[in-house]
Write an enzyme that holds these catalytic residues in place. Structure first.
Site, PDB file in Angstrom:
ATOM      1  N   PRO A 194     -46.406  24.568 -21.723  1.00  0.00           N
ATOM      2  CA  PRO A 194     -47.297  23.586 -21.095  1.00  0.00           C
ATOM      3  C   PRO A 194     -47.531  22.279 -21.861  1.00  0.00           C
ATOM      4  O   PRO A 194     -48.637  21.977 -22.303  1.00  0.00           O
ATOM      5  CB  PRO A 194     -48.596  24.368 -20.936  1.00  0.00           C
ATOM      6  CG  PRO A 194     -48.593  25.318 -22.082  1.00  0.00           C
ATOM      7  CD  PRO A 194     -47.149  25.713 -22.258  1.00  0.00           C
ATOM      8  N   CYS A 195     -46.495  21.476 -21.963  1.00  0.00           N
ATOM      9  CA  CYS A 195     -46.623  20.186 -22.634  1.00  0.00           C
ATOM     10  C   CYS A 195     -47.548  19.236 -21.867  1.00  0.00           C
ATOM     11  O   CYS A 195     -48.057  18.280 -22.446  1.00  0.00           O
ATOM     12  CB  CYS A 195     -45.259  19.556 -22.858  1.00  0.00           C
ATOM     13  SG  CYS A 195     -44.245  19.392 -21.388  1.00  0.00           S
TER      14      CYS A 195
END
Length: 159
Positions: A127-128
Site C-alpha cells: 500500500p504505497c
C-alpha cells in the site's frame, strides 16, 4: 522464472497483474508510471490470479482490509526493505515519507524512501498509496494523485 500476466477490471480501471515464481510480482493500475513494457509481462494466463482477483474485488467492495497473497518482491535490498515496511501500514491509516524512513532505521533517507515507494511494483496490495508528504499532503502516485485520493477515501482515511 516464468512471468505471466492477466488484466482484471476494477473501479480504478484495468489492473495488470504479473506473477513470477508463484507470487504476485506486479500490479499496475492503468498506464501507471514505471509500468514495464508489455514485452516484460509474459504470456497471458488468468489461472494463477484467481485468488488475487477475488481479494482485490473484496478490497474494492470495502470488505477486505488485508491481503493474504504470496508476493515476489524484486528490487534492490533498500527497495524491498521499504516495500516490506509499506506492508506494515494498517488499512485506513497513513504515514509520511519521513516516518517511513525512520521506521526502517534510515531517518535521513526520506527522499530515497520516496523514490523506492514510487517504484513499488505491486500497487494497492503493497500500500504505497498510504504514504503522504511530510506536511500531510497527497504527493505523487504512479497511477496519479486522484487515484491515490480515491483509494484513501475507499479506506476512509480521515484528514
Amino acid at each position: 522464472m516464468t512471468v505471466v500476466h492477466t488484466v482484471i477490471d476494477s473501479p480504478e480501471g484495468p489492473l495488470t497483474l504479473l506473477a513470477q515464481d508463484g507470487g504476485l510480482a506486479g500490479l499496475y493500475i492503468g498506464d501507471a508510471l514505471y509500468r514495464p513494457p508489455q514485452t516484460a509481462f509474459g504470456p497471458r494466463d488468468d489461472r494463477p490470479f484467481a485468488e488475487a482477483a477475488r481479494q482485490l474485488g473484496e478490497y474494492f467492495a470495502g470488505v477486505r482490509r488485508e491481503f493474504d497473497l504470496p508476493l515476489a518482491l524484486r528490487g534492490t535490498s533498500f527497495q524491498v526493505t521499504v516495500w516490506r515496511a509499506l506492508l506494515r501500514i494498517p488499512y485506513g491509516e497513513t504515514t509520511t515519507y519521513r516516518e517511513l524512513a525512520e521506521s526502517i532505521g534510515r531517518p535521513t533517507a526520506a527522499r530515497a524512501v520516496g523514490a523506492a515507494n514510487g517504484r513499488n511494483p505491486i500497487g494497492i496490495v503493497v500500500p504505497c498509496h498510504r504514504v503522504l508528504g511530510t506536511d500531510g499532503t497527497l504527493t505523487g502516485y504512479a497511477a496519479g494523485v486522484e487515484c491515490k485520493r480515491r483509494l484513501l477515501e475507499l479506506e476512509k482515511v480521515g484528514r
